[in-house]
Enzyme design. Structure first.
Site, PDB file in Angstrom:
ATOM      1  CE1 TYR A 144      -3.346   2.501   0.899  1.00 30.46           C
ATOM      2  CE2 TYR A 144      -2.002   3.226   2.532  1.00 30.46           C
ATOM      3  CZ  TYR A 144      -3.628   3.010   1.760  1.00 30.46           C
ATOM      4  OH  TYR A 144      -4.270   4.065   1.556  1.00 30.46           O
ATOM      5  CG  ASP A 239       6.331   3.710   0.327  1.00 29.00           C
ATOM      6  OD1 ASP A 239       6.523   4.589   1.532  1.00 29.00           O
ATOM      7  OD2 ASP A 239       4.660   3.467  -0.251  1.00 29.00           O
ATOM      8  CE  LYS A 267       2.447   5.184   7.939  1.00 30.58           C
ATOM      9  NZ  LYS A 267       1.106   5.611   8.185  1.00 30.58           N
TER      10      LYS A 267
HETATM   11  N1  HOZ Z   1      -1.340   4.007   6.707  1.00 25.86           N
HETATM   12  C1  HOZ Z   1      -2.154   3.441   7.709  1.00 25.86           C
HETATM   13  C2  HOZ Z   1      -1.072   2.389   7.726  1.00 25.86           C
HETATM   14  N2  HOZ Z   1      -1.771   1.190   6.879  1.00 25.86           N
HETATM   15  C3  HOZ Z   1      -3.453   3.691   7.769  1.00 25.86           C
HETATM   16  C4  HOZ Z   1      -3.756   4.599   8.456  1.00 25.86           C
HETATM   17  C5  HOZ Z   1      -4.924   4.559   8.192  1.00 25.86           C
HETATM   18  O1  HOZ Z   1      -5.912   3.858   7.698  1.00 25.86           O
HETATM   19  O2  HOZ Z   1      -5.455   5.046   9.034  1.00 25.86           O
END
Ligand code: HOZ
Length: 431
Positions: A144, A239, A267
């Site tokens: 993702y 990524d 992050k």
């Molecule tokens: N990007 C986050 C980790 N997969 C998910 C954050 C969210 O969906 O709140």
């Protein structure tokens, strides 16, 4: 556990916000029950609106590597906001953070700040396309890279959790430019490249997958991608939104000693505020406007408060790197050892994957190396486990298809509490 206030807020939220949340996986759809609404967090703990306390094992999906409300970050934010929440013009902190990132991340010569990991990945592939003059990209099933159209093809994280790894709304034209291969399958990637000669602009990969649960790269996988990209003139993008500044001072690329051409970050880089970044080799980054022709911009990019938070956390990690990263790995290893002891006594098929301070417990009898094997997990059982852990005061990611993130503020006391809760939860769901 009483969660009346959270439930009331969720019911109210559903009237005004789609599904009652601002990011789908938070709705607890995959694990059942109403989501908790949080009021404050300090160190290793989060406190919900009903006054329940939880040891946090997600840490805001990664950013809170030093625990919640770290004093350096808090002070930096307060100081910065007193000068102005936003200039919409260049400021000194942007220069400082760029210098720190270039120093910490081995493959980055130049970096552009954006506002989220999604923006970073969307921008990085645009630059890779501009640089190579090619259209197609390769991503891996179950990885993702945020919710940009090009990435919502066989996507992990919330997309697979909600049962929509290929989202409606992505046009056929966009989808056909994204080719996919199974994670850890170098041969499949070589095959895709051979079938599309001179057409692949970029290969984007999570060097340790975290969005279908935690999946480490097999020996030679990242190195093989590097060689292939060198041979074919393809831009290799790591990524590192999750792994950057988490697996080591220089991220996964430092840990595995493989240098990508471009890196996307998010992050931790914002210390909890909305920040992302993309960077890479100077010759590629010089394609970005206003130096080069590839357009990318943002009103709040390089925002002074966000830069102050990011600088504070990166400076702290930089200064205490050896102590912090070795503590994180030791704490995680201790947790995994404790989980193994409990699970080996139960007649329950399971797999635990971990790298540094990222780990996942999968309920499956197969080695989890890619999206297919991740999907072999018993997600219903995971839901029961999640709820049992929550009742024991441990806040996990509300999906089997996410990694957990350990923070540096977990002490022996919290580790013992987590292991005791894990034992009780597993006994409850199997008993
Ligand atoms: N990007 C986050 C980790 N997969 C998910 C954050 C969210 O969906 O709140």
């Amino acid at each position: 556990m009483k969660i009346d206030k959270s439930t009331a807020l969720f019911n109210q939220a559903k009237k005004f916000i789609p599904g009652g949340v601002n990011s789908p996986v938070r709705a607890f759809k995959a694990v059942g029950g109403d989501p908790l609404f949080f009021k404050r967090a300090r160190g290793a703990y989060m406190y919900d609106e009903d006054g329940n306390a939880f040891i946090d094992m997600i840490n805001s999906w990664g950013p809170m590597i030093l625990g919640h409300a770290h004093e350096d970050v808090e002070k930096a934010i307060v100081d910065a906001v007193k000068s102005s929440p936003s200039f919409g013009a260049p400021g000194q902190r942007e220069v400082e953070i760029a210098e720190v990132i270039v120093d910490m991340v081995p493959s980055i010569d130049k970096v552009r700040m954006v506002n989220s990991g999604t923006e970073a990945t969307m921008s990085a592939i645009r630059v890779a396309r501009g640089f190579t003059g090619r259209d197609k990209i390769i991503k891996f099933e179950g990885c993702y890279h945020g919710h940009g159209d090009s990435f919502l093809i066989s996507a992990g994280s919330g997309a697979v959790t909600m049962g929509t790894p290929d989202s409606p709304g992505v046009t056929k034209g966009t989808a056909q430019d994204t080719l996919t291969a199974p994670y850890n399958d170098l041969e499949a990637v070589v095959h895709l490249v051979d079938r599309n000669p001179g057409e692949i602009a970029a290969i984007i990969v999570e060097p340790v997958a975290g969005n279908m649960g935690c999946i480490p790269p097999k020996a030679g996988f990242l190195e093989g991608l590097r060689e292939l990209c060198d041979r074919e003139g393809i831009v290799l993008i790591f990524d590192e939104v999750m792994t950057g500044f988490r697996l080591s001072r220089g991220g996964a690329q430092e840990l595995f000693d493989v240098r990508p051409d471009m890196t996307t970050l998010g992050k931790i880089i914002g210390g909890g505020l909305p920040v992302g970044a993309y960077g890479g080799k100077g010759e590629i980054m010089d394609f970005v406007s206003p130096q080069g022709p590839v357009y990318q911009a943002g009103t709040l990019s390089g925002n002074p408060v966000a830069m102050a938070a990011g600088l504070a956390i990166l400076n702290h990690l930089n200064e205490h790197a050896s102590e912090i990263y070795s503590k994180l790995s030791k704490t995680t290893a201790h947790l995994v050892e404790g989980y193994n002891e409990t699970l080996d006594d139960l007649e329950l098929p399971y797999v635990i994957n971990h790298v540094g301070s990222m780990y996942s417990l999968f309920f499956t009898d197969q080695e989890v190396t890619d999206f297919q094997t991740a999907k072999s997990c018993d997600t219903e059982l995971f839901g029961k486990y999640f709820r049992a852990m929550l009742n024991q005061g441990i806040y996990l990611a509300p999906s089997q298809f996410e990694t957990l993130f350990v923070s540096a503020v977990l002490t022996e006391k919290e580790v013992e509490l987590i292991l005791a809760a894990n034992k009780a939860a597993l006994q409850e769901i199997t008993g």
